[in-house]
Design a protein around this motif. Structure first.
Motif, short mmCIF file in Angstrom:
data_model
loop_
_atom_site.label_atom_id
_atom_site.label_comp_id
_atom_site.label_asym_id
_atom_site.label_seq_id
_atom_site.Cartn_x
_atom_site.Cartn_y
_atom_site.Cartn_z
N ASP A 80 39.17 101.77 72.99
CA ASP A 80 40.47 101.21 73.36
C ASP A 80 40.62 101.22 74.88
O ASP A 80 40.60 102.29 75.50
N GLU A 82 43.20 100.90 76.52
CA GLU A 82 44.45 101.55 76.90
C GLU A 82 44.36 103.06 76.84
O GLU A 82 45.30 103.75 77.21
N TYR A 85 45.19 106.90 72.97
CA TYR A 85 46.38 106.68 72.15
C TYR A 85 46.92 105.27 72.34
O TYR A 85 48.13 105.03 72.20
N THR A 87 46.95 101.01 71.46
CA THR A 87 47.27 100.28 70.24
C THR A 87 46.07 99.61 69.59
O THR A 87 46.13 99.21 68.42
N GLN A 88 44.95 99.47 70.32
CA GLN A 88 43.80 98.75 69.79
C GLN A 88 42.85 99.63 68.97
O GLN A 88 42.20 99.15 68.04
#
Length: 224
Positions: A80, A82, A85, A87-88
């Motif tokens: 991910d 991001e 933690y 969203t992906q």
């Protein structure tokens, strides 16, 4: 880890009490055709020709169920962009796990269409371990900037999925090898099949316990 412990205990209970290990035979040279039940012991053995097949089959099972099945969510979060933690990551894991579970039964079905040549069996083992190594590299954060791209996430999903399909195909094929009537006696076939079942249950359970413990204490975790 708890589930693996329960599975291991259940297997030893089955062995210790011979649950499901009774065979039905007919009396010979008697006028009474009524069947009798003969107590069967757990016969273990491995013809030399099957030793490598059994070892490798247990190994690919460890890759599928003893490792990536436990740390797959961590690896997906590492893809991910991001962060752990973001969203992906959950979406990547959802697709990866779905593909894995779809290909597991499909691999077993494909193995029923014909016997796989031994050289191809070894090639598929190598492929499955290679895919497992790639997933491990994602979990460890190796080249994380590459994993955290759409292409990297797609590669992760495909690697995770095909690991399951290959494992089920190879496991079912290994049992086909152990049941070959042209090369092995009835005792050899039974011993090899029992040994493969036993090692698969025990080794996979122990590996799951160890890896689960590492995840639980934070040794294996998502890190940014």
């Amino acid at each position: 880890a708890l589930i693996a412990c329960l599975g291991l205990v259940a297997w030893f209970v089955i062995i210790g009490n011979d649950i499901g290990l009774k065979k039905k035979t007919s009396q010979d040279n008697t006028t009474d055709d009524s069947p009798v039940h003969e107590h069967a012991y757990l016969q273990l053995g491995c013809p030399r020709e099957l030793s490598m097949v059994i070892v490798l089959t247990v190994g690919v099972g460890v890759v599928q169920w003893g490792f990536i099945g436990i740390v797959g969510n961590i690896g997906a979060r590492m893809t991910d962009p991001e962060g752990c933690y973001g969203t992906q990551g959950p979406g990547v894991y959802h697709f990866a796990l779905t593909l894995n579970r779809v290909l597991v039964p499909l691999g077993s079905v494909l193995s029923s269409f014909g016997e796989c040549p031994k050289y191809l069996f070894y090639v598929l083992v190598t492929l499955q371990v290679t895919l497992g190594t790639l997933v491990c590299s994602a979990v460890a954060g190796v080249h994380q900037h590459l994993w955290a791209t759409p292409v990297g996430q797609l590669v992760y999903v495909l690697c995770f999925g095909f690991i399951g399909g290959l494992e089920s195909y190879l496991l079912t094929m290994a049992f086909r090898y152990t049941s070959d009537e042209n090369f092995f006696s009835k005792e050899q076939r039974r011993g090899a099949s029992n040994l493969l079942s036993l090692l698969s249950a025990v080794v996979l359970s122990l590996a799951s316990i160890c890896v689960g413990r590492l995840v639980e204490n934070g040794t294996i975790r998502c890190s940014e």
